[in-house]
Design an enzyme around this catalytic site. Sequence first.
Site, mmCIF file in Angstrom:
data_model
loop_
_atom_site.group_PDB
_atom_site.id
_atom_site.type_symbol
_atom_site.label_atom_id
_atom_site.label_comp_id
_atom_site.label_asym_id
_atom_site.label_seq_id
_atom_site.Cartn_x
_atom_site.Cartn_y
_atom_site.Cartn_z
ATOM 1 N N GLU A 1 -19.341 -6.091 9.904
ATOM 2 C CA GLU A 1 -20.353 -5.386 10.696
ATOM 3 C C GLU A 1 -21.408 -6.344 11.232
ATOM 4 O O GLU A 1 -21.894 -6.186 12.362
ATOM 5 C CB GLU A 1 -21.007 -4.278 9.863
ATOM 6 C CG GLU A 1 -20.097 -3.075 9.577
ATOM 7 C CD GLU A 1 -19.104 -3.282 8.444
ATOM 8 O OE1 GLU A 1 -19.162 -4.353 7.784
ATOM 9 O OE2 GLU A 1 -18.263 -2.400 8.207
ATOM 10 N N LYS B 1 0.858 -1.187 0.000
ATOM 11 C CA LYS B 1 0.000 0.000 0.000
ATOM 12 C C LYS B 1 0.898 1.241 0.000
ATOM 13 O O LYS B 1 1.869 1.289 0.744
ATOM 14 C CB LYS B 1 -0.905 -0.036 1.232
ATOM 15 C CG LYS B 1 -2.124 0.834 1.144
ATOM 16 C CD LYS B 1 -3.165 0.442 2.185
ATOM 17 C CE LYS B 1 -4.366 1.358 2.111
ATOM 18 N NZ LYS B 1 -5.489 0.896 2.932
ATOM 19 N N ARG C 1 -25.090 -2.639 6.960
ATOM 20 C CA ARG C 1 -24.765 -4.026 6.641
ATOM 21 C C ARG C 1 -25.134 -4.965 7.790
ATOM 22 O O ARG C 1 -25.361 -6.140 7.580
ATOM 23 C CB ARG C 1 -23.285 -4.135 6.318
ATOM 24 C CG ARG C 1 -23.000 -5.480 5.814
ATOM 25 C CD ARG C 1 -21.836 -5.619 4.911
ATOM 26 N NE ARG C 1 -21.942 -4.985 3.624
ATOM 27 C CZ ARG C 1 -20.947 -5.015 2.750
ATOM 28 N NH1 ARG C 1 -19.833 -5.616 3.033
ATOM 29 N NH2 ARG C 1 -21.076 -4.425 1.578
HETATM 30 C C1 LIG Z 1 -18.675 -2.585 4.726
HETATM 31 C C2 LIG Z 1 -17.516 -1.635 4.882
HETATM 32 N N1 LIG Z 1 -16.973 -1.424 6.101
HETATM 33 C C3 LIG Z 1 -15.943 -0.573 6.245
HETATM 34 C C4 LIG Z 1 -15.430 0.090 5.175
HETATM 35 C C5 LIG Z 1 -14.324 1.117 5.367
HETATM 36 N N2 LIG Z 1 -13.128 0.735 4.616
HETATM 37 C C6 LIG Z 1 -12.798 1.286 3.437
HETATM 38 S S1 LIG Z 1 -11.408 0.669 2.791
HETATM 39 C C7 LIG Z 1 -11.166 -0.318 4.118
HETATM 40 C C8 LIG Z 1 -9.962 -1.190 4.191
HETATM 41 C C9 LIG Z 1 -9.910 -2.123 3.055
HETATM 42 O O1 LIG Z 1 -8.757 -2.894 3.159
HETATM 43 P P1 LIG Z 1 -8.320 -3.781 1.940
HETATM 44 O O2 LIG Z 1 -9.494 -4.484 1.358
HETATM 45 O O3 LIG Z 1 -7.181 -4.628 2.376
HETATM 46 O O4 LIG Z 1 -7.859 -2.742 0.834
HETATM 47 P P2 LIG Z 1 -6.585 -1.754 0.864
HETATM 48 O O5 LIG Z 1 -7.106 -0.418 1.298
HETATM 49 O O6 LIG Z 1 -5.582 -2.307 1.799
HETATM 50 O O7 LIG Z 1 -6.110 -1.739 -0.536
HETATM 51 C C10 LIG Z 1 -12.186 -0.168 5.055
HETATM 52 C C11 LIG Z 1 -12.273 -0.867 6.343
HETATM 53 C C12 LIG Z 1 -16.032 -0.148 3.925
HETATM 54 N N3 LIG Z 1 -15.621 0.475 2.816
HETATM 55 N N4 LIG Z 1 -17.057 -1.007 3.810
#
Ligand SMILES: Cc1ncc(C[n+]2csc(CCOP(=O)(O)OP(=O)(O)O)c2C)c(N)n1
Length: 642
Positions: A375, A289, A403
């Site tokens: 969630e 990242k 959710r």
């Molecule tokens: C249902 C839901 N809960 C929380 C989030 C907040 N959120 C956005 S990106 C993220 C992290 C995602 O991590 P990853 O899939 O590993 O992607 P990266 O950002 O590391 O590329 C979170 C928790 C979301 N988008 N959707």
Amino acid sequence: MSERPHTPLLDQIARPADLKGLSDRQLTQVADELRQETVSAVSETGGHLGAGLGVVELTVALHAVFDTPRDKVIWDVSHQCYPHKILTGRRDRIRTLRKKDGLSGFTKRVESPYDPFGAAHSSTSISAALGFAVARDLGGNVPEGLGDAIAVIGDGAMSAGMAFEAMNNAGHLGKRLIVILNDNEMSIAPPVGALSSYLSRLYAEEPFQELKAVAKGAASLLPEPFREGAKRAKDMLKGMAVGGTLFESLGFSYLGPIDGHDMDQLLPVLRTVKARASGPILIHVLTKKGKGYAPAERADDKGHATATFDVITGKQNKPPSNAPSYTSVFGDELVKLAAKDDKICAVTAAMPDGTGLGLMAERYPSRTFDVGIAEQHGVTFAAALAAGGMKPFCAMYSTFLQRGYDQVVHDVAIQRLPVRFAIDRAGLVGADGATHAGSFDIAYMANLPGMVVMAAADEAELKHMVATAAAHDDGPIAFRYPRGEGEGVDMPEEAEVLEIGKGRMIQTGARVAILSFGTRLGEVKKAAESLSAKGITPTIADARFAKPLDREMILQLAEGHEALITIEEGAVGGFGSHVAQLLAEEGVFDTGLKFRSMVLPDTFIDQASPADMYDVAAMNAPQIEAKVLEVLGIATIGEKRA
Ligand SMILES: Cc1ncc(C[n+]2csc(CCOP(=O)(O)OP(=O)(O)O)c2C)c(N)n1
């Protein structure tokens, strides 16, 4: 504004088809230039930087190998889609990202045929890709055609139940489907849970992907150079336990891990998969990242979300704050209460910092739970914590709590369990747009029997509501508050436990009463000031509770005024609807009360600043003033002229 990067090759790419004639070496150069362009654009717009930088090579490789938009690339969450937008005909508008009338910060079907599926909430991509794959095989018909379906999903997003529900289904159906697990060992915060450790083991123990692939009989899927090495190693590996078994047991062929920043690995693997895959296949890609931009790589969140910044130094342009954020007021008060009551605990779904639980996690790690992007689980887990005699605060954004809704109904409300819902990002949130707007929670919480629903009008009120929730053992209780800074009010030393179902009077006036629920109160006061210059002094009350309603106060307001206006930062069906129901049932309308209810309009409002979005929603001070004049039958000057 910093100087634009020099991007001679990228300048020639108007659409993904333009990548087709390029050599692998040139594609690597396109990736380098795309990374610079992404950094440069986000330095001007702010937004999600780290995730996009991590998939620059993957984005180029996918568009070079596959035939988008016929082939559907579905980005999970889609906060990593900026490089994809640059390559798919939107480079000329990339510096309008997340701004009013600009590009969305996420994929959006109406924006481009290259965005086959919108997202912003996580873990939907495999379900969506599977839907496209099945539509393709059933003869579905869309203008761009239906080719391969490719989901790109992060290791954080992969921790959610939905991703596994989709894999379980995909493995059963056996359709050709490609899932790319983009594993950067990061969520927003470091990822948590057993899956994360499992993924780490997949590559920590066995660094040679060709060995692992062969052991699972996937050698034929590999490009020639890999295949040869693989064959030689085959005997060596017989009987050895290898990674990928979790995905294999769900019916996927597992390939990887491969280095997601090395085009010499990405391109041949994707080409081979394209040529040969027959069923569902999971390609495990390792990325970093924030890759390639030092300030993002160094940051704790790897540049997950950033304000505008200086490209050279990485310094972000954050306006000085005048008041504490609502989130921090919640976090601080919770820690204070947790110090006095060892039953208080907290649950977050992958948003420890976003929900202000950082300090709680630091002070009381054994009572603070980051359940991952889960969630549904988080809510049921909190329900059982409550059933077990704890006092759980379930801290989630309004939009993500959606959710876990059945869990709120089935596990919490029906069992009358005292879960305390701390609902952050209530109302319109700004640059993240409609997918992140906290529009529905008043409606979806207040219609549940036994649920107490509060909204804080300012940060001092929020402090009281945290204490009120802690003291409420009688059943579930929720309190909502917006994103961003408080109003700058004086903060009380000690929080007060509010009487359930009692509002408060703010000012006494005549003819019209405005009954506010939540932080529109500030705009209501501004409107009242302006109205007083016109000789109208509205009565103002802060409802505090949408459930139970302060019947006595509301009926008195109705009785003592010619008109009553409610206002809330939520969609129809919420506070105003409950008030209307009360007034109707009490026969108040029979005697001629004029009633108006200001709610969010019945549209999804695109991204802009929160203030601009509330303008679109017609809920700022001038529009409140206009509403008062309208209900009292006083035409405004503008209307008279018209
Ligand atoms: C249902 C839901 N809960 C929380 C989030 C907040 N959120 C956005 S990106 C993220 C992290 C995602 O991590 P990853 O899939 O590993 O992607 P990266 O950002 O590391 O590329 C979170 C928790 C979301 N988008 N959707």
